[in-house]
Every structure is written in structure tokens, then in C-alpha cells.
Motif scaffolding. Sequence first.
Motif, PDB file in Angstrom:
ATOM      1  N   CYS A  46      38.280  38.483  38.075  1.00 31.85           N
ATOM      2  CA  CYS A  46      39.232  39.585  37.990  1.00 31.85           C
ATOM      3  C   CYS A  46      39.081  40.525  39.176  1.00 31.85           C
ATOM      4  O   CYS A  46      38.162  40.391  39.981  1.00 31.85           O
ATOM      5  CB  CYS A  46      39.066  40.344  36.677  1.00 31.85           C
ATOM      6  N   CYS A  47      39.975  41.479  39.232  1.00 34.25           N
ATOM      7  CA  CYS A  47      39.988  42.463  40.300  1.00 34.25           C
ATOM      8  C   CYS A  47      38.847  43.465  40.103  1.00 34.25           C
ATOM      9  O   CYS A  47      38.413  43.742  38.989  1.00 34.25           O
ATOM     10  CB  CYS A  47      41.328  43.183  40.300  1.00 34.25           C
ATOM     11  N   ASN A  73      41.359  39.760  42.823  1.00 35.92           N
ATOM     12  CA  ASN A  73      40.887  38.536  42.162  1.00 35.92           C
ATOM     13  C   ASN A  73      41.215  37.291  42.999  1.00 35.92           C
ATOM     14  O   ASN A  73      41.843  36.352  42.544  1.00 35.92           O
ATOM     15  CB  ASN A  73      41.390  38.382  40.718  1.00 35.92           C
ATOM     16  N   GLY A  99      44.627  38.687  36.401  1.00 37.56           N
ATOM     17  CA  GLY A  99      45.321  39.640  37.258  1.00 37.56           C
ATOM     18  C   GLY A  99      45.604  40.896  36.457  1.00 37.56           C
ATOM     19  O   GLY A  99      45.351  40.946  35.253  1.00 37.56           O
ATOM     20  N   CYS A 103      48.035  46.298  40.766  1.00 39.27           N
ATOM     21  CA  CYS A 103      46.956  45.860  41.654  1.00 39.27           C
ATOM     22  C   CYS A 103      47.260  46.284  43.091  1.00 39.27           C
ATOM     23  O   CYS A 103      48.285  45.896  43.660  1.00 39.27           O
ATOM     24  CB  CYS A 103      46.794  44.340  41.578  1.00 39.27           C
ATOM     25  N   VAL A 106      47.413  43.196  45.683  1.00 39.62           N
ATOM     26  CA  VAL A 106      48.649  42.425  45.589  1.00 39.62           C
ATOM     27  C   VAL A 106      49.824  43.260  46.091  1.00 39.62           C
ATOM     28  O   VAL A 106      50.712  42.752  46.783  1.00 39.62           O
ATOM     29  CB  VAL A 106      48.902  41.928  44.148  1.00 39.62           C
ATOM     30  N   THR A 139      52.199  39.422  41.365  1.00 44.50           N
ATOM     31  CA  THR A 139      50.910  39.443  40.659  1.00 44.50           C
ATOM     32  C   THR A 139      50.793  38.235  39.739  1.00 44.50           C
ATOM     33  O   THR A 139      49.763  37.553  39.710  1.00 44.50           O
ATOM     34  CB  THR A 139      50.759  40.750  39.852  1.00 44.50           C
ATOM     35  N   HIS A 142      50.438  35.075  41.935  1.00 40.20           N
ATOM     36  CA  HIS A 142      49.104  35.015  42.548  1.00 40.20           C
ATOM     37  C   HIS A 142      48.059  34.584  41.512  1.00 40.20           C
ATOM     38  O   HIS A 142      47.206  33.727  41.778  1.00 40.20           O
ATOM     39  CB  HIS A 142      48.730  36.370  43.150  1.00 40.20           C
ATOM     40  N   THR A 143      48.132  35.155  40.324  1.00 41.26           N
ATOM     41  CA  THR A 143      47.196  34.809  39.252  1.00 41.26           C
ATOM     42  C   THR A 143      47.352  33.344  38.858  1.00 41.26           C
ATOM     43  O   THR A 143      46.358  32.608  38.727  1.00 41.26           O
ATOM     44  CB  THR A 143      47.421  35.736  38.037  1.00 41.26           C
ATOM     45  N   ILE A 171      47.345  38.203  32.509  1.00 36.80           N
ATOM     46  CA  ILE A 171      47.621  39.493  33.142  1.00 36.80           C
ATOM     47  C   ILE A 171      47.203  40.594  32.174  1.00 36.80           C
ATOM     48  O   ILE A 171      47.592  40.596  31.004  1.00 36.80           O
ATOM     49  CB  ILE A 171      49.120  39.660  33.491  1.00 36.80           C
TER      50      ILE A 171
END
Length: 194
Positions: A46-47, A73, A99, A103, A106, A139, A142-143, A171
Motif C-alpha cells: 500500500c501507499c 504503492n 490503492g 493518492c 498517482v 488509481t 494503477h492498482t 481501493i
Amino acid sequence: MRTWQKSLAVLKNGNSRFIQNKVNNILHHDLELLSEAQNPYAVILCCSDSRVSPDIIFDRGLGDLFVIQNAGNVCDTSVFGSIQYAIQFLKTPLIIVLGHTGCGAVTAAHNHKRMKGPLQSIVSLIDKHIVDGSVLDSTENHTLETAKTLSSALNLHQDKFEQELKVIPAIYNISSGYISWMDIDKEALSIPDH
């Protein structure tokens, strides 16, 4: 040995308690037992955003989660190595790529911002996952794409692990506390804000 299905149920139940403000695992731990070994339910990539704390949002205690946090992340060699350790030596069956809404990394990639120094290397890893639409669309994608990359890499080596492995993208909504679970086999879909 834990299964990924049981591990996922533990995380979903914990997030439900977190949303209802009924957490019960945060302060429960046995330091003597924890000093001997760890047996985490899941790996959470995770971030590093300070609002994203897997132990809290999944209502888990010390030793329950193997957490890997970095801005956005992203998945690089150190992340792959950390995941390898968790699944090979700790027999962890579940990897969550988490995600989150809002963020910064992102958002920077989505808005095509160029950073100076090491931040640019993080944004560059996200750039290839940016899609037309909103920051949330990017987001989600990307995740999802990060989870697909991990899943593909692990599938090549599944026969080397004792446990069945599963990678699941999700998410976290920082406003509501809800986790929206995604299907790794489908394209990213718009996730409701709850």
C-alpha cells in the motif's frame, strides 16, 4: 496453514469493524509469542500515505499483516523481494495491492507532473498505468495493473510454494473507510464512493 480465502474473510470482517468504529484487535498482542515468530494473514502493498494504516483499517494486531508501504504503492525489486520473503518463508497466502483515494503520487502522474530527484522514479513507475478520465480511474487502473504484474510473476513460480497464492487489488476510500475489492481478471471499473 492459512488459506487465502480465510485470510480475505479476516480482512473484510476487520474493515467492517473499522467502519463501524468497533475495532478490537489493535491493542491485543502477546510480545513473548511475537518475539518467537510471525505468521501474517496477508501481505499488504500500500501507499505510505499517513492516512493509510492497514493494521488499523483491517482491525489487526501486531504480527497479523506483512505491510510494505511506499509512495503510490509501486512495485520494484525491493517490493518483489519483500513479497518473496513473506510467501516463501512465512507461508503467507494472500497479497493485497491496496490503492487509495486522494493518492498524491498517482495524482502527480495523472497530471503529468515532473518531479526532481527520487520522486520522479516513483511517478515514472505509475505513468504507464495512467488512463483517460479521473484521478480515481487512474488509481484503480494503477492498482489493478500492479496486482496483475505481481500475479503473473507469482504464477510462474506457484509450484515452488506450499500454499495456494492469491493477489487481490482493492481501493481504500480515505473519506469513508470502505475497502472496494476489485477483480484482477477484469478491467478496472468505476468504484462507488460509499
